[in-house]
Enzyme design. Sequence first.
Site, mmCIF file in Angstrom:
data_model
loop_
_atom_site.group_PDB
_atom_site.id
_atom_site.type_symbol
_atom_site.label_atom_id
_atom_site.label_comp_id
_atom_site.label_asym_id
_atom_site.label_seq_id
_atom_site.Cartn_x
_atom_site.Cartn_y
_atom_site.Cartn_z
ATOM 1 C CG ASP A 51 1.476 4.929 5.687
ATOM 2 O OD1 ASP A 51 0.850 4.055 6.323
ATOM 3 O OD2 ASP A 51 2.005 5.899 6.245
ATOM 4 C CG ASP B 206 -0.022 -0.048 2.514
ATOM 5 O OD1 ASP B 206 0.371 1.018 3.013
ATOM 6 O OD2 ASP B 206 0.302 -1.161 2.989
HETATM 7 N N1 LIG Z 1 1.159 1.340 5.783
HETATM 8 C C1 LIG Z 1 1.622 0.475 6.669
HETATM 9 N N2 LIG Z 1 2.031 0.913 7.884
HETATM 10 C C2 LIG Z 1 2.529 0.035 8.783
HETATM 11 N N3 LIG Z 1 2.607 -1.285 8.573
HETATM 12 C C3 LIG Z 1 2.202 -1.742 7.387
HETATM 13 N N4 LIG Z 1 2.184 -2.989 6.894
HETATM 14 C C4 LIG Z 1 1.681 -2.941 5.653
HETATM 15 N N5 LIG Z 1 1.360 -1.663 5.324
HETATM 16 C C5 LIG Z 1 1.697 -0.905 6.396
#
Ligand SMILES: Nc1ncnc2[nH]cnc12
Length: 296
Positions: A218, A216
Site C-alpha cells: 500500500d 504491494d
Molecule cells: N494497496 C491496495 N489498496 C487497495 N486495493 C488493492 N489491491 C491491490 N493492492 C491494493
Amino acid sequence: MAGDGTDMIEPVIGVIGGSGLYEIDGLEDREWRQIETPWGAPSDALLFGRLAGVRCVFLPRHGRGHPIPPSRLNYRANIDAMKRAGVTDIISLSAVGSLKAELPPGHFVLVDQFIDRSFAREKSFFDTGCVAHVSMADPVCRRMGDTLEAQARGLGFDVTRGGTYLVMEGPQFSTRAESELYRSWGCSVIGMTNMPEAKLAREAEICYATVAMVTDFDCWHTEHDSVSVDAVVKVMQGNADRARALVRAAIPRLGQRRGACEAGCDRALEHALITAPDRRDPALLAKLDAVAGRLL
Ligand SMILES: Nc1ncnc2[nH]cnc12
Ligand SMILES: CSC[C@H]1O[C@H](OP(=O)(O)O)[C@H](O)[C@@H]1O
C-alpha cells in the site's frame, strides 16, 4: 441430516477471479454461458466446466479485460448468477495491499474477517417487503479455509491463516493517513471488492472463502514505493500462477460429496427472515427465487 446420507450434496465450486485472473485453466467441457438475473447483468459470462470430475463455475469479477471498477460491479448479479448456476462454495481470489511488514508481496492470506468501509454499493438482496438479517460474525467458511490452507501448505506456498481484509471504496488507493489508520486497527490487508461480495454470498447461503494475494505494501512502508497498478499487475503475474495451482489442488477436495456445511453457511437464512408472510412483497419475493427460494 448429513450423517444419514439423505441430504448429501455434490458441491459445485465457484471461483471469482480478481485483478489479473480473468481465466482459469485445467477445466474440461468448458463453456462460457451468459446468465440472466433479476438484479441485472453479471460482470461477464460464466465459464462452466469440470475439474477432476467436479463441476466448476468461473467468473472474472471485473469482466474479461477488466472494464468494470469495484464501485460499479453488480455484486448482486454476480452472486445470484452463481447461485442460479448451482454453486455451493465460492473461492474468491483477490489482489490486496499488505498492511503488515510480515506479509510481503507474493504472500497469500486466508483472511477470516472483513471490515467493510465501502459505501457506494448495493449490499443486500433483501429490502422493503422482505427483510432479513444474516449473521456475519464469521464471514468466511471455516471448512473451506481448512481445505485451502492444507492445499496451499502442501504446495509449499507462503500462506497465513487468518487476518482482516479492510474493504475500501476506491477506485483511488488510500492516503497514507488512511493506511496508517487501518494498520492501527490491526488489519492485515486492504482491497476494494470482497464486500459486499461476502455479505451477499452469506445471504445466498453460499460458502465463501477468500485467498488474498499480496501485491504491494500500500503506501505506509518507508522502504517500498507506494502502490501503483503497474506494480500490482507485475506481482499478480506470479501470484496468478500459484492461485491457479491452488484452485486446481483445492477443487477435487472441496468437490467431494458431503452433507450440510459444518460451518452452517448453507443455512444462513434459516433464522434471518423477519417480515411476516402476509407483509411480504410478491415482486421482491419473485426476485429472490434463486437466493432464498428454498425458504420462501
Ligand atoms: N494497496 C491496495 N489498496 C487497495 N486495493 C488493492 N489491491 C491491490 N493492492 C491494493
Ligand atoms: C488493480 S489494483 C486494485 C484492484 O485490485 C483488487 O481487485 P480484486 O479484489 O478484484 O482482485 C482491488 O480490490 C481493486 O479492485
